[in-house]
Enzyme design. Sequence first.
Site, PDB file in Angstrom:
ATOM      1  CD1 TRP A 175      -1.090   2.350   2.392  1.00 47.41           C
ATOM      2  CD2 TRP A 175      -2.751   1.723   1.358  1.00 47.41           C
ATOM      3  NE1 TRP A 175      -2.142   3.268   2.293  1.00 47.41           N
ATOM      4  CE2 TRP A 175      -3.321   2.963   1.805  1.00 47.41           C
ATOM      5  CE3 TRP A 175      -4.120   1.196   0.602  1.00 47.41           C
ATOM      6  CZ2 TRP A 175      -4.510   3.542   0.944  1.00 47.41           C
ATOM      7  CZ3 TRP A 175      -4.992   1.897   0.088  1.00 47.41           C
ATOM      8  CH2 TRP A 175      -4.942   3.080   0.467  1.00 47.41           C
TER       9      TRP A 175
ATOM     10  CG  ASN B 295      -2.031   7.286   2.654  1.00 48.30           C
ATOM     11  OD1 ASN B 295      -1.220   5.938   2.869  1.00 48.30           O
ATOM     12  ND2 ASN B 295      -2.218   8.131   3.206  1.00 48.30           N
ATOM     13  CG  ASP B 296      -1.811  11.001   2.302  1.00 47.39           C
ATOM     14  OD1 ASP B 296      -1.858  10.160   2.009  1.00 47.39           O
ATOM     15  OD2 ASP B 296      -1.574  11.763   3.463  1.00 47.39           O
TER      16      ASP B 296
ATOM     17  CD  GLN C  72       1.887   8.971   6.026  1.00 41.60           C
ATOM     18  OE1 GLN C  72       1.257   8.487   6.421  1.00 41.60           O
ATOM     19  NE2 GLN C  72       2.640   9.019   6.003  1.00 41.60           N
TER      20      GLN C  72
ATOM     21  NE  ARG D  76      -5.602  13.307   9.439  1.00 49.49           N
ATOM     22  CZ  ARG D  76      -6.604  13.751   9.686  1.00 49.49           C
ATOM     23  NH1 ARG D  76      -6.590  13.291  11.290  1.00 49.49           N
ATOM     24  NH2 ARG D  76      -8.091  13.177   9.454  1.00 49.49           N
TER      25      ARG D  76
HETATM   26  N1  DQQ Z   1      -2.810  10.506   5.245  1.00 51.65           N
HETATM   27  C1  DQQ Z   1      -3.883  11.468   4.861  1.00 51.65           C
HETATM   28  C2  DQQ Z   1      -3.305  12.619   6.220  1.00 51.65           C
HETATM   29  C3  DQQ Z   1      -2.690  11.380   7.127  1.00 51.65           C
HETATM   30  C4  DQQ Z   1      -1.861  10.986   6.663  1.00 51.65           C
HETATM   31  C5  DQQ Z   1      -4.169  11.840   4.126  1.00 51.65           C
HETATM   32  C6  DQQ Z   1      -2.622   8.452   6.744  1.00 51.65           C
HETATM   33  O1  DQQ Z   1      -4.113  13.059   6.622  1.00 51.65           O
HETATM   34  O2  DQQ Z   1      -1.440  11.960   7.335  1.00 51.65           O
HETATM   35  O3  DQQ Z   1      -4.459  11.117   3.137  1.00 51.65           O
HETATM   36  O4  DQQ Z   1      -1.914   8.118   6.234  1.00 51.65           O
END
Ligand code: DQQ
Length: 587
Positions: A57, A59-60, A76, A185
């Site tokens: 996986w 993400n960001d 991430q 965050r």
């Molecule tokens: N992904 C979110 C953020 C957080 C992160 C946005 C967690 O707010 O810090 O996609 O994976």
Amino acid sequence: MALSSSVRVWNVFSLILSLSYGVFHIEANSHRGTPPSVFSINQPYRTAFHFQPHHYWMNDPNGPMIYKGLYHVFYQYNPKGATFGNIAWGHSMSRDLVNWALLPLALSPTKSYDINGCWSGSATILHGNKPALLYTGAGPNQNQTQNLALPLNLSDPFLVHWVRSPLNPLIAPTSENHINATSFRDPTTAWLGHDGLWRILVGSQRRDTGLALLFKSKDFVHWVKAKHPLYSAKHCGMWECPDFFPVFINSTFGAETSTLPGKDFNVRHVLKLSLNDLIQDYYLIGSYNVTRDRFIPDMGLKDTELSSVMRYDYGKFYASKTFYDDAKKRRILWGWVKESSVQKEYSQRGWSGIQGIPRSVWLDESGKQLVQWPIEEIEKLRSSKPFIWHSKQLQPGALLHVPRVTAAQADVEVSFEVQDLAEKEEEWKQSGRKMTDPQRMCGEKGGIGPFGLLVLASKGLREHTSVFFRVFKLKNDSDNSTKFVVVMCSDQSRSSLDRKNDLSSYGAFLDLDPLHHKLSLRTLIDHSVVESFGGQGKACITARVYPTLAINDEAHLFVFNNATSNLKLTTLTAWSMKKARVKSINI
Ligand code: DQQ
């Protein structure tokens, strides 16, 4: 990349330095995760030139930066599986933003304050060319704090090992600061004020009000919350991953993040917010009042419907982040492009999530919007012999197959001229209607269109994704004047015979006068992603699609004109694209 000798040199350095750094917790000598039992690289939906790790996986994008001539992007990452969880910072490095070396994890959840995840954050290059990472730690009960990590060894251009500050967490919700502990965050890259203090934003929320909280620091370790946020707006929920940066007026060059408005620099500021409720990124252009530390957008979230606020991308593109590339004096945007398939498939495939092609971003000459364009380096993956058409008349109903291109892995540029636009009164039956929702207008009759490309199309067109334009005429009743409105659309409804996928359509206004300008479209097609740029980057739409027939060599590319009038295709250039290299480096 000739990396191996530098890796060896670096290993020796790291050994020496790790001995002298004994008191700190050293990151990153850990794994990238155990590979899944089924090797998942040769699958029809894996991308060839959009960045993705070999498995699991993602993400960001986090902390993109350039250091000693090498680009770094963190992300991430779940090193244990293809769904969200165990979030660590994956780390990749590149000389050209196209080919990538996968490095060991930079941060993994090991401390009490980040035991539930090392969440998103940013890089700042401190005085003396020292990179620093600020990130969110998700602690017990998902309580969030902001934390610092520094490179173990500044002479390692790969920046493999990161050391957390012993003073972490640096910023935590307390009973005095009224910060909502579970909505706090994603620190931004820091910028310097005239007073020499560093400033960062952290995304937050109080009730339904989104907040870009402002913190200041002299030493990057002790942070004080400013009395008021840099910007806030009601009714939009949690703001994730804020990004705040200057853009030059009348220039495509990027501005360094600490460039302040004033007599020396002609800059405006951009505030980007990722709206957690919608999983969509919105941006505002405005003025940064340095004395009051306030951002005053030209048109704010408070002033208008959300649907009129600008977005980098009207398809799938979230948690984006920019950085200033000092080597090429440009600002580069990264964004996470999530899957459109059901979660069960992530585990079956062994991976989930890709990054969009990094985009150069600058202020449009109108000053009203940003323009984005894929970084020029991606063009080196283009085949040397593109397929080209010039000046072709497209009759109503025309459907032309574009030959000699690997249509599942291609870069296509096309432009159209809508002829006799002024005279086509016939076509304007829908004129005068309220036109505020481009997505709806994509599917409506009337106007001129649709015309554009069918990509990832199966031979008989049972599957295809269409990326197209429609032109409408809008009548202003008060003074009887008329103007043309162009919408750009990306329609996934026929993209796959597998109806479990998200098959929605996306639409965006394209701020361009078709009487005086050609309608141009560039589309990067990469197996399961279709990333499109209309009007030289004035409107962008990214789609994830999973054809079952139109895969690899069975994918085709067409140009079509479903308008009732003739259209001129001024040029079409289609390149097959080579595969980018993504290699793990064992350190
Ligand atoms: N992904 C979110 C953020 C957080 C992160 C946005 C967690 O707010 O810090 O996609 O994976």
